[in-house]
Design a protein around this motif. Structure first.
Motif, short mmCIF file in Angstrom:
data_model
loop_
_atom_site.label_atom_id
_atom_site.label_comp_id
_atom_site.label_asym_id
_atom_site.label_seq_id
_atom_site.Cartn_x
_atom_site.Cartn_y
_atom_site.Cartn_z
N ILE A 118 0.73 -1.40 0.04
CA ILE A 118 -0.27 0.08 0.05
C ILE A 118 0.88 1.31 -0.11
O ILE A 118 0.53 2.33 -0.53
CB ILE A 118 -1.11 -0.06 1.28
N ILE A 119 2.18 0.96 0.73
CA ILE A 119 3.01 2.33 0.70
C ILE A 119 3.05 2.92 -0.75
O ILE A 119 3.45 4.18 -0.82
CB ILE A 119 4.14 2.03 1.52
N ILE A 120 2.97 2.37 -1.78
CA ILE A 120 3.52 2.48 -3.11
C ILE A 120 2.43 3.58 -3.44
O ILE A 120 2.88 4.60 -4.10
CB ILE A 120 2.98 1.39 -4.17
N ALA A 121 1.42 3.76 -2.78
CA ALA A 121 0.13 4.94 -3.08
C ALA A 121 0.75 6.14 -2.39
O ALA A 121 0.37 7.25 -2.92
CB ALA A 121 -1.01 4.55 -2.46
N PHE A 122 1.84 6.13 -1.42
CA PHE A 122 2.40 7.41 -1.01
C PHE A 122 3.80 7.52 -1.60
O PHE A 122 4.53 8.41 -0.94
CB PHE A 122 2.33 7.39 0.56
N LYS A 123 4.06 6.98 -2.37
CA LYS A 123 5.59 6.92 -2.97
C LYS A 123 5.49 7.29 -4.52
O LYS A 123 4.65 7.26 -5.34
CB LYS A 123 6.31 5.72 -2.82
N ASN A 124 6.65 8.18 -4.59
CA ASN A 124 6.96 8.24 -6.14
C ASN A 124 7.63 7.28 -6.61
O ASN A 124 8.79 7.24 -6.87
CB ASN A 124 7.68 9.75 -6.31
N ILE A 125 6.99 6.06 -7.21
CA ILE A 125 7.58 4.81 -7.37
C ILE A 125 8.74 4.85 -8.51
O ILE A 125 8.19 5.28 -9.65
CB ILE A 125 6.57 3.70 -7.15
N GLY B 123 3.98 12.12 -0.22
CA GLY B 123 2.62 12.49 0.54
C GLY B 123 1.27 11.82 -0.01
O GLY B 123 1.28 10.84 -0.76
N PHE B 124 0.44 12.49 -0.33
CA PHE B 124 -0.93 12.45 -0.88
C PHE B 124 -0.84 12.88 -2.55
O PHE B 124 -1.87 13.17 -2.92
CB PHE B 124 -2.00 13.30 -0.32
N ASP B 125 0.26 12.90 -3.05
CA ASP B 125 0.33 13.62 -4.47
C ASP B 125 -0.34 12.85 -5.48
O ASP B 125 -1.11 13.24 -6.42
CB ASP B 125 1.89 13.79 -4.95
N ASN B 126 -0.28 11.42 -5.36
CA ASN B 126 -0.69 10.41 -6.11
C ASN B 126 -2.34 10.47 -6.00
O ASN B 126 -3.00 10.54 -7.22
CB ASN B 126 -0.30 9.15 -5.85
N PHE B 127 -2.74 11.01 -4.75
CA PHE B 127 -4.31 10.92 -4.58
C PHE B 127 -4.55 12.11 -5.50
O PHE B 127 -5.83 12.35 -5.96
CB PHE B 127 -4.51 10.87 -3.09
N GLU B 128 -3.87 13.19 -5.11
CA GLU B 128 -4.21 14.57 -5.75
C GLU B 128 -4.40 14.48 -7.25
O GLU B 128 -5.39 14.87 -7.81
CB GLU B 128 -3.35 15.61 -5.40
N PHE B 129 -3.30 13.84 -7.83
CA PHE B 129 -3.53 13.69 -9.35
C PHE B 129 -4.57 12.87 -9.55
O PHE B 129 -5.25 13.07 -10.75
CB PHE B 129 -2.08 13.04 -9.46
N LEU B 130 -4.77 11.78 -8.84
CA LEU B 130 -5.71 10.89 -9.31
C LEU B 130 -7.19 11.53 -9.38
O LEU B 130 -7.97 11.25 -10.27
CB LEU B 130 -5.71 9.78 -8.28
N PHE B 131 -7.58 12.17 -8.46
CA PHE B 131 -8.84 12.62 -8.45
C PHE B 131 -9.12 14.21 -9.19
O PHE B 131 -10.11 14.62 -9.31
CB PHE B 131 -9.16 13.06 -6.76
N LYS B 132 -7.84 14.39 -9.68
CA LYS B 132 -8.12 15.45 -10.76
C LYS B 132 -8.48 15.00 -12.07
O LYS B 132 -9.16 15.66 -12.88
CB LYS B 132 -6.75 16.31 -10.97
N THR B 133 -8.20 13.71 -12.36
CA THR B 133 -8.63 13.05 -13.56
C THR B 133 -10.13 12.87 -13.58
O THR B 133 -10.72 12.33 -12.52
CB THR B 133 -7.81 11.76 -14.12
N LYS B 134 -10.86 13.07 -14.69
CA LYS B 134 -12.16 12.73 -14.63
C LYS B 134 -12.65 11.49 -14.81
O LYS B 134 -13.58 10.79 -14.36
CB LYS B 134 -12.72 13.36 -15.99
N ASP B 135 -11.50 10.55 -15.35
CA ASP B 135 -11.80 9.01 -15.32
C ASP B 135 -12.13 8.62 -13.83
O ASP B 135 -12.92 7.63 -13.88
CB ASP B 135 -10.66 8.34 -15.81
N VAL B 136 -11.62 8.75 -13.13
CA VAL B 136 -12.09 8.21 -11.52
C VAL B 136 -13.46 8.67 -11.26
O VAL B 136 -14.21 7.60 -10.71
CB VAL B 136 -11.18 8.67 -10.70
N LEU B 137 -13.98 9.77 -11.43
CA LEU B 137 -15.35 10.00 -11.24
C LEU B 137 -16.01 9.33 -12.04
O LEU B 137 -17.12 8.71 -11.54
CB LEU B 137 -15.49 11.55 -11.45
N ILE B 138 -15.83 8.99 -13.23
CA ILE B 138 -16.50 8.14 -14.39
C ILE B 138 -16.71 6.95 -13.75
O ILE B 138 -17.78 6.01 -13.41
CB ILE B 138 -16.22 8.08 -15.51
#
Lengths: 301, 304
Positions: free
Chosen positions: B35-42, B55-70
């Motif tokens: 799971i720590i992969i989610a918090f790393k710049n792997i 940190g939470f960069d991956n999440f921030e990036f993720l929720f910026k994309t429309k795809d996740v919402l769809i």
């Protein structure tokens, strides 16, 4: 089935309507199978001209001939699938039965811990990426047979089913009296508990068999070596990528020469029939036990 | 010392549990570490531990994309449709199967309805293709032309897929849940019906006042278990049946397929892991909530 008093029967008309509806739905359930069978027995040129149909306009066994002329490929995939299914099921059932027994015992001091230990995995998991990364990096899952076996072994839900069954149908007094007679724990388990829990064991064995036989996802993640392709994954590849079918025709040019071209459409459906062949043959048996197993579960709830 | 001795007495049971314990540890607990992969710049060169934290960069990036919402919307709506329709259809089937007069026919129907459940999603995908294919599909090539209808490009037009996927899911699973409900209905005491008949209850009243209330516990449990899994989708159904067609993503992408594609196609491990963790975490919260609700309604049937 329940016996009904005459007065409680539904009217003739309702009975008739329900029957007609069920008949139509039953046809709907097997129509895709019949369509696949029809296509697989049709001449490839007919398919190109007139599309898929239930009844072959021109009967041909070319698709099957193609698959079995280059039989090494299909047989190997069959071999992988059978191996994985048999070995996987045996180990799954053994591990499940062994794990479920101690946690079914009220007197076992660590029962609670081990129950929660497996139950928690039903609630939370690392997710696809984490598992994939750890499995490939730590356990070297790439192109190994065990990568098809291990991830599906021991379904927590099955463990809980068996545990509940032990609890309900193995009387505590039997275990206690055997102990007094000097039987070891292992002996009690094998000679008393297992025979009493045959229905539950048979049910999870069927669940496991179906699960392993139909699995293609583990292959998608971990297998790239053609030699380790399971039957389902071979089909997956042929569905997603028609070039794959052509490529596996190349391995024996004889097959191609004798047929002219690779019958790409009909071969796909011949594969469908080959892949579900064993299931259809075992279906009556499978079906009966599945229903029984499900019934046990439902009545419990 | 005394407790140790107590545990030692049970060493055969510990031995029995050991192989399964190790397997669960390796296959289910160790991967949680990933799971720590989610918090790393792997990056593959530095490995999982060597890669820098982000940190939470991956999440921030993720929720910026429309795809996740769809994908999230699709997952939720499809699952809702599966739960509601699946329940209505299979309960009606179970009740009707109990009512038809010919017992033998009922058994035959039940066996046939169960058949699709045994097929793998790969096989189902082939079968759907046989019906819907553009060039040779039965519908396009043979049926539609009979009625002078235009061909439909099923594998290129997203609007058809909600219907198709719901239908395929029902087709595959209705037989299974029908059997479960059937078992519950057959467990109802016949005296209840006999009493109702004496009171002059119609068939419909018997269903509404006896059958449905009697199988309510199993309906609730199945519903709540399904709600707990509402953030997960059948990967095979959403990946294979639409043949992984990019044109259809707007109606076929679910979180599971999104994670898989982000991992394999985009190669963005960090973001894919963030999406997977988002799924696991929300799934976890939902299961806990669902169980809490069962306990409120009927503590006997709570999962834990």
């Amino acid at each position: 089935m329940k016996k009904k008093a005459g007065v409680n029967q539904i009217s003739n008309r309702a009975n008739c309507i329900i029957n007609i509806f069920f008949l139509i739905y039953a046809i709907l359930c097997i129509a895709p199978l019949l369509l696949s069978l029809g296509v697989s027995l049709t001449d490839e040129k007919e398919v190109v001209l007139h599309g898929f149909n239930f009844i072959p306009r021109k009967f041909s066994l070319d698709a099957y001939r193609f698959l079995f002329q280059d039989a090494s490929h299909v047989l190997r995939a069959y071999g992988v699938s059978i191996f994985v299914t048999v070995v996987g099921t045996i180990f799954s059932v053994m591990l499940t039965a062994l794990y479920a027994y101690p946690i079914s015992r009220k007197d076992f001091p660590a029962a609670k811990f081990f129950t929660f230990f497996i139950f928690f995995t039903m609630l939370f998991n690392g997710g696809l990426v984490a598992s994939f990364y750890i499995n490939t990096q730590l356990f070297h899952f790439k192109n190994r047979l065990y990568s098809l076996l291990l991830p599906l072994m021991m379904n927590p839900f099955n463990v809980l089913i068996v545990r509940t069954f032990y609890k309900q149908s193995v009387p505590k007094s039997i275990i206690e009296s055997s102990k007094i007679d000097g039987a070891s724990e292992f002996r009690i388990f094998i000679q008393m508990v297992l025979p009493l829990s045959k229905p539950a064991i048979a049910t999870i064995a069927l669940f496991d068999t179906l699960c392993y036989w139909n699995d293609w996802f583990s292959s998608l993640l971990y297998i790239s070596d053609v030699k380790l392709y399971s039957l389902q994954y071979t089909m997956y590849t042929a569905l997603m990528n028609i070039k794959y079918l052509l490529k596996f025709g190349e391995t024996s040019s004889d097959a191609l020469n004798s047929l002219g071209t690779v019958p790409t459409q009909t071969v796909r459906f011949a594969m469908v029939l080959i892949a579900i062949g064993p299931i259809i043959l075992a279906y009556p048996y499978f079906q009966k036990h599945f229903v029984k197993g499900l019934t046990i579960g439902a009545l419990k709830g | 010392m005394k407790t140790l001795k107590k545990h030692f007495k049970y060493y055969p049971l510990y031995l029995m549990i050991l192989p399964g314990f190790l397997l669960i540890l390796c296959m289910r607990y160790l991967p949680m570490g990933g799971i720590i992969i989610a918090f790393k710049n792997i990056n593959y060169a530095d490995g999982i531990l060597g890669s820098p934290w982000c940190g939470f960069d991956n999440f921030e990036f993720l929720f910026k994309t429309k795809d996740v919402l769809i994908a999230t919307r699709n997952t939720l709506l499809y699952n809702l449709a599966f739960i509601v329709l699946g329940m209505i259809v299979s309960i009606s089937f179970a009740i009707a199967l109990c009512e038809i007069r010919n017992r033998y026919a009922a058994k035959v129907y039940q066996s046939i309805f169960f058949f699709p459940y045994f097929l793998s999603m790969v096989v189902v995908a082939y079968m759907v293709f046989a019906f819907l294919g553009m060039e040779n599909g039965l519908l396009n090539k043979n049926i539609f032309s009979l009625f002078n209808m235009e061909k439909i490009r099923f594998y290129a037009e997203p609007k058809h897929w909600p219907g198709i996927l719901v239908f395929v899911n029902l087709w595959k699973n209705v037989g299974y849940s029908t059997v479960i409900y059937l078992a519950a209905i057959l467990g109802i005491a016949p005296e209840l019906y006999e009493a109702a008949i004496i009171d002059g209850a119609s068939k419909w009243q018997q269903i509404v006042y006896i059958t449905l209330p009697s199988i309510k516990p199993i309906i609730i449990i199945l519903a709540i278990m399904a709600i707990g899994r509402i953030f997960y989708a059948d990967f095979g159904l959403f990946y294979n049946v639409p043949m992984n067609s990019g044109a259809l993503f707007s109606t076929t992408q679910v979180i599971d397929t999104y994670v898989y594609r982000a991992m394999t196609k985009l190669g963005d491990l960090g973001m894919a892991a963030a999406a997977a963790l988002y799924q696991s975490f929300v799934g976890f919260v939902l299961v806990i909530t669902a169980n809490w609700i069962i306990r409120k309604i009927d503590s006997e049937n709570a999962l834990f």
